[in-house]
Design an enzyme around this catalytic site. Structure first.
Site, PDB file in Angstrom:
ATOM      1  N   ASN A 143       0.851  -1.189   0.000  1.00 44.25           N
ATOM      2  CA  ASN A 143       0.000   0.000   0.000  1.00 44.25           C
ATOM      3  C   ASN A 143       0.890   1.243   0.000  1.00 44.25           C
ATOM      4  OD1 ASN A 143      -1.863   2.015   0.405  1.00 44.25           O
ATOM      5  ND2 ASN A 143      -2.724   1.178   2.294  1.00 44.25           N
ATOM      6  N   CYS A 243     -21.918  -1.545  -2.150  1.00 40.81           N
ATOM      7  CA  CYS A 243     -20.697  -1.374  -2.932  1.00 40.81           C
ATOM      8  C   CYS A 243     -20.985  -0.512  -4.149  1.00 40.81           C
ATOM      9  CB  CYS A 243     -20.132  -2.728  -3.376  1.00 40.81           C
ATOM     10  SG  CYS A 243     -21.201  -3.614  -4.529  1.00 40.81           S
ATOM     11  N   CYS A 296      -2.707  26.427  -3.814  1.00 43.34           N
ATOM     12  CA  CYS A 296      -2.759  24.977  -3.603  1.00 43.34           C
ATOM     13  C   CYS A 296      -2.129  24.611  -2.260  1.00 43.34           C
ATOM     14  CB  CYS A 296      -2.037  24.265  -4.748  1.00 43.34           C
ATOM     15  SG  CYS A 296      -2.058  22.467  -4.626  1.00 43.34           S
ATOM     16  N   CYS A 301       3.672  21.765  -5.304  1.00 43.19           N
ATOM     17  CA  CYS A 301       2.932  22.276  -6.463  1.00 43.19           C
ATOM     18  C   CYS A 301       3.217  23.760  -6.663  1.00 43.19           C
ATOM     19  CB  CYS A 301       1.434  22.032  -6.290  1.00 43.19           C
ATOM     20  SG  CYS A 301       0.409  22.691  -7.632  1.00 43.19           S
TER      21      CYS A 301
END
Length: 398
Positions: A143, A243, A296, A301
């Site tokens: 993950n 779902c 942002c 960024c």
């Protein structure tokens, strides 16, 4: 006793996995091809791809073997994306996912029921290697949103390109949650890497792709969804027994749009869409460009935005087109002649026909009302000068 049973079941599952892998490697897998060929024979898997060169679509298609692409998420969109890029002959694919194949995934594409229980990256790697053994497949089963794994993900995409120590050429986001999208966004902003974001709606009837060039176009944090903006945990929104809907058609279309634009970017042909959506209900494809948010929340960024503004802008070269005086077609059976734009036209319009199109003229123009009335009046005056008896005498003499 139960622990021993679980251990035996794990051993059986592992043996089944090894057996399946052995079957995959021995079922008539073709040999690797050193160079792509345009030769049109049934045994050449690249002949139709190399035909793009002959048709002047791509200058050098074989350059695709020098490209490395990272795909994050090997689900409904990601697995089909990996399949298409493998068939296109990409040089290297790096797959990221931590989920397992389940029977519930069979409504989507690519995976088969016998692969249930395998990790998605492992199942995908086996199938993809059989489809095209020329492609280098690298898998990562973890993950990317955890702290430790994020650093490993960052290191992988920045140093696992075709050349040793070089970054991958493109990152494709095919995940189904905002947390993973934000992780990919943060990594690509930090490393200044271009990437594509993609997704399918929960009702399965719309999808989109977005090309993110740090500093030039909006990143995922520039205009985040409400769930991200409000710092809501997505897991709290899920309910037991409920779902999201899923259609293989919508996912296939979204994956196709993603791969199509990825190929245009990698091989430098056509126009790469900054944002392209798809609405299945009306077959509507919105297209737009999203500019960065100067406020942002991602500090990297903002750094990329400053760098982009300081970067010299490319100057468009004016191409002079040579105009030939020779006629395009030598034969002129119908005697058609072209009139220069500066030649005055002699077309006139009568006041009665002001709606005649420019360039047309009437074959017959009716006289003005004033002229007609004068002629009638003159004829009337001539009749009034003779008496009735004189007219009768003229008629008898005829």
């Amino acid at each position: 006793m139960s622990a021993a049973i679980d251990e035996l079941q794990a051993i059986i599952a592992e043996l089944k996995s090894e057996l399946e892998e052995q079957k995959t490697t021995t079922r008539n897998a073709r040999e690797r091809i050193e160079r792509m060929s345009a030769e049109v024979v049934d045994s050449n898997p690249y002949s139709r791809l190399m035909a793009l060169q002959r048709m002047n679509i791509v200058k050098d298609y074989e350059r695709i073997r020098d490209k490395a692409v990272a795909i994050v998420g090997v689900g409904g969109v990601g697995s089909v994306t990996a399949d298409m890029l493998t068939r296109c002959g990409i040089g290297k694919l790096i797959l990221f996912d931590y989920d397992k194949v389940e029977l519930a995934n069979m409504n989507r594409l690519f995976f088969t029921p016998d692969q249930a229980g395998l990790s998605k990256v492992e199942a995908a790697a086996r199938t993809l290697s059989f489809i095209n053994p020329d492609v280098c497949i690298e898998t990562h089963n973890y993950n990317i949103t955890t702290v430790d794994n994020f650093d490993q993900f960052l290191s992988t995409i920045s140093a696992s390109g075709i050349a040793v120590g070089q970054p991958v050429d493109l990152v494709l986001s095919c995940v189904d949650n905002f947390e993973a999208r934000m992780a990919i966004n943060a990594a690509c902003n930090e490393k200044n890497m271009n990437w594509f974001e993609s997704g399918v709606s929960e009702n399965a009837v719309s999808g989109h792709i977005q090309f993110v060039r740090p500093g030039d176009t909006a990143c995922f944090a520039c205009a985040p969804p409400l769930v991200v903006a409000e710092n809501i945990d997505e897991r709290t929104l899920k309910r037991e027994g409920v779902c999201a809907a899923s259609l293989p058609t919508t996912m296939g279309i979204t994956a196709s749009l993603l791969v199509q634009n990825a190929l245009k970017y990698l091989l430098n042909f056509g126009e790469v869409s900054d944002y392209l959506g798809y609405n299945a209900l009306s077959d509507f494809f919105p297209k737009m460009t999203l500019r960065p948010n100067t406020q942002c929340d991602d500090r990297n960024c903002l750094v990329r935005q400053k760098e982009f503004h300081l970067r010299p802008k490319p100057v468009e070269k004016l191409v002079e087109v040579e105009v030939s005086d020779e006629p395009l077609h030598a034969c002129n059976d119908w005697g058609i002649e072209l009139v220069a734009d500066n030649v005055p036209t002699t077309t006139t319009k009568s006041p009665e026909n002001t709606n005649v199109a420019f360039g047309l003229r009437l074959a017959y123009e009716a006289p003005d009302k004033s002229e007609k009335s004068e002629t009638t009046a003159t004829a009337g005056d001539g009749v009034s000068e003779a008496s009735l008896e004189e007219l009768m005498a003229q008629m008898k003499s005829m």
